[in-house]
Design a protein around this motif. Structure first.
Motif, PDB file in Angstrom:
ATOM      1  N   ASP A 123      -6.504   3.154  -8.721  1.00 40.67           N
ATOM      2  CA  ASP A 123      -7.272   4.193  -9.862  1.00 40.67           C
ATOM      3  C   ASP A 123      -6.910   3.907 -10.642  1.00 40.67           C
ATOM      4  O   ASP A 123      -5.939   3.991 -11.257  1.00 40.67           O
ATOM      5  CB  ASP A 123      -6.978   5.140  -9.112  1.00 40.67           C
ATOM      6  N   ALA A 124      -7.859   3.591 -11.557  1.00 38.40           N
ATOM      7  CA  ALA A 124      -7.639   3.988 -13.439  1.00 38.40           C
ATOM      8  C   ALA A 124      -6.968   4.810 -13.927  1.00 38.40           C
ATOM      9  O   ALA A 124      -6.091   4.591 -14.591  1.00 38.40           O
ATOM     10  CB  ALA A 124      -9.098   3.582 -14.220  1.00 38.40           C
ATOM     11  N   PHE A 125      -7.734   6.180 -13.365  1.00 38.35           N
ATOM     12  CA  PHE A 125      -7.299   7.725 -13.300  1.00 38.35           C
ATOM     13  C   PHE A 125      -5.491   7.311 -12.717  1.00 38.35           C
ATOM     14  O   PHE A 125      -4.497   7.898 -13.941  1.00 38.35           O
ATOM     15  CB  PHE A 125      -7.272   9.023 -12.814  1.00 38.35           C
ATOM     16  N   ILE A 128      -3.800   5.160 -16.130  1.00 38.47           N
ATOM     17  CA  ILE A 128      -3.819   6.100 -16.750  1.00 38.47           C
ATOM     18  C   ILE A 128      -2.605   6.984 -17.153  1.00 38.47           C
ATOM     19  O   ILE A 128      -1.439   7.205 -17.638  1.00 38.47           O
ATOM     20  CB  ILE A 128      -4.831   6.231 -17.818  1.00 38.47           C
ATOM     21  N   ASN A 129      -2.210   7.622 -16.047  1.00 34.71           N
ATOM     22  CA  ASN A 129      -1.636   8.534 -16.303  1.00 34.71           C
ATOM     23  C   ASN A 129      -0.369   8.816 -16.647  1.00 34.71           C
ATOM     24  O   ASN A 129       0.405   9.109 -16.810  1.00 34.71           O
ATOM     25  CB  ASN A 129      -2.180  10.183 -15.575  1.00 34.71           C
ATOM     26  N   ILE A 134       5.340   7.451 -18.182  1.00 32.63           N
ATOM     27  CA  ILE A 134       6.271   5.982 -18.552  1.00 32.63           C
ATOM     28  C   ILE A 134       6.648   6.312 -20.224  1.00 32.63           C
ATOM     29  O   ILE A 134       7.753   6.419 -21.106  1.00 32.63           O
ATOM     30  CB  ILE A 134       5.852   5.769 -18.128  1.00 32.63           C
ATOM     31  N   PHE A 135       5.821   6.909 -21.079  1.00 37.32           N
ATOM     32  CA  PHE A 135       5.611   6.503 -22.141  1.00 37.32           C
ATOM     33  C   PHE A 135       6.317   7.778 -22.920  1.00 37.32           C
ATOM     34  O   PHE A 135       7.583   7.802 -23.416  1.00 37.32           O
ATOM     35  CB  PHE A 135       3.935   6.724 -23.055  1.00 37.32           C
ATOM     36  N   ILE A 136       5.847   8.820 -22.311  1.00 38.62           N
ATOM     37  CA  ILE A 136       6.429   9.736 -23.411  1.00 38.62           C
ATOM     38  C   ILE A 136       7.768  10.226 -22.586  1.00 38.62           C
ATOM     39  O   ILE A 136       9.061  10.480 -23.831  1.00 38.62           O
ATOM     40  CB  ILE A 136       6.038  10.820 -22.629  1.00 38.62           C
ATOM     41  N   LEU A 169      10.712   0.393 -20.844  1.00 36.03           N
ATOM     42  CA  LEU A 169       9.304   1.394 -19.900  1.00 36.03           C
ATOM     43  C   LEU A 169       8.372   1.466 -20.773  1.00 36.03           C
ATOM     44  O   LEU A 169       8.060   1.746 -20.254  1.00 36.03           O
ATOM     45  CB  LEU A 169      10.339   2.856 -19.664  1.00 36.03           C
ATOM     46  N   SER A 170       8.798   2.060 -22.149  1.00 32.40           N
ATOM     47  CA  SER A 170       7.576   1.912 -22.613  1.00 32.40           C
ATOM     48  C   SER A 170       6.835   0.613 -22.932  1.00 32.40           C
ATOM     49  O   SER A 170       5.193   0.762 -22.473  1.00 32.40           O
ATOM     50  CB  SER A 170       8.096   2.181 -24.368  1.00 32.40           C
ATOM     51  N   GLY A 171       6.975  -0.692 -22.268  1.00 33.23           N
ATOM     52  CA  GLY A 171       6.487  -1.857 -22.038  1.00 33.23           C
ATOM     53  C   GLY A 171       6.506  -1.928 -20.568  1.00 33.23           C
ATOM     54  O   GLY A 171       4.241  -2.276 -20.635  1.00 33.23           O
ATOM     55  N   LEU A 172       6.933  -1.001 -19.431  1.00 30.37           N
ATOM     56  CA  LEU A 172       6.090  -0.935 -18.183  1.00 30.37           C
ATOM     57  C   LEU A 172       4.993  -0.183 -18.371  1.00 30.37           C
ATOM     58  O   LEU A 172       3.032   0.341 -18.269  1.00 30.37           O
ATOM     59  CB  LEU A 172       7.010  -0.479 -17.355  1.00 30.37           C
ATOM     60  N   GLY A 173       4.547   1.198 -18.884  1.00 27.31           N
ATOM     61  CA  GLY A 173       4.002   2.516 -19.345  1.00 27.31           C
ATOM     62  C   GLY A 173       2.919   1.270 -20.256  1.00 27.31           C
ATOM     63  O   GLY A 173       1.652   1.996 -19.711  1.00 27.31           O
ATOM     64  N   ASP A 174       2.579   0.402 -20.925  1.00 23.25           N
ATOM     65  CA  ASP A 174       1.792  -0.100 -21.756  1.00 23.25           C
ATOM     66  C   ASP A 174       1.146  -1.445 -20.945  1.00 23.25           C
ATOM     67  O   ASP A 174      -0.099  -1.106 -21.955  1.00 23.25           O
ATOM     68  CB  ASP A 174       2.668  -1.187 -22.857  1.00 23.25           C
ATOM     69  N   ALA A 175       1.306  -1.181 -20.262  1.00 17.88           N
ATOM     70  CA  ALA A 175       0.446  -2.233 -19.465  1.00 17.88           C
ATOM     71  C   ALA A 175      -0.246  -1.209 -18.452  1.00 17.88           C
ATOM     72  O   ALA A 175      -1.407  -1.880 -18.226  1.00 17.88           O
ATOM     73  CB  ALA A 175       1.203  -2.960 -17.838  1.00 17.88           C
TER      74      ALA A 175
END
Length: 175
Positions: A123-125, A128-129, A134-136, A169-175
């Motif tokens: 699911d795209a939602f 994204i969330n 993960i970014f935060i 982790l920021s690379g993971l969240g970026d994907a």
């Protein structure tokens, strides 16, 4: 008024509804040896698409959305890479910028390939969330660790490993 050579079929997409021209579907070509070959056209004839009007965006929302997506993609990377001088002070025996770049790009590439492979089943939602969460967490881990554990001391390499993990982790969240 019906144009000659048009079939009563239509191509339907969200913003597109066109009649299909016979030549768009296929043409039968007979060669000199008597064989019949079919040729398919990729583009419709000009009389079908000359009347198309591009979508209007009076508030420039498309530009704002793409700018926001670009900033969101670059923010975590820039947060780690612009602090190279600070990290070089804390960890003098390690080339932080090279290690951060390799970890970030490899993790981002690997998980981006996974997202592409399983995009239809997820699911795209949620993607994204979860990426934003993960970014935060990765962006907050380094300053919290600095205040609570490192406190400006040089040579605490366990903090370096946490920083590299946060970059991954920021690379993971970026994907």
């Amino acid at each position: 008024m019906k144009e000659p050579g048009l079939l009563p079929l239509t191509i339907s997409n969200d913003s597109l509804s066109l009649p299909i021209c016979k030549s768009l579907v296929s043409e039968s070509l007979e060669s000199s040896d008597g064989n019949v070959r079919r040729r398919f056209r990729i583009f419709p004839p000009p009389h079908l698409y000359l009347h198309w009007i591009p979508a209007q965006d009076p508030y420039h929302l498309a530009y704002i959305i793409y700018f926001t997506l670009g900033a969101g993609f670059l923010l975590p990377w820039n947060a780690f890479i612009t602090a190279v001088d600070y990290f070089s002070y804390l960890y003098p025996d390690v080339s932080v910028d090279r290690i951060s770049a390799v970890v970030y790009m490899l993790v981002s590439l690997f998980f981006l390939l996974l997202v592409i492979a399983y995009a239809n089943t997820s699911d795209a939602f949620v993607r994204i969330n979860v990426g934003l969460a993960i970014f935060i967490r990765s962006l907050l881990a380094v300053p919290i660790m600095d205040v609570a554990y490192i406190k400006g001391q040089t040579g605490l390499y366990s903090g370096f490993y946490v920083t590299v993990a946060a970059t991954g982790l920021s690379g993971l969240g970026d994907a």
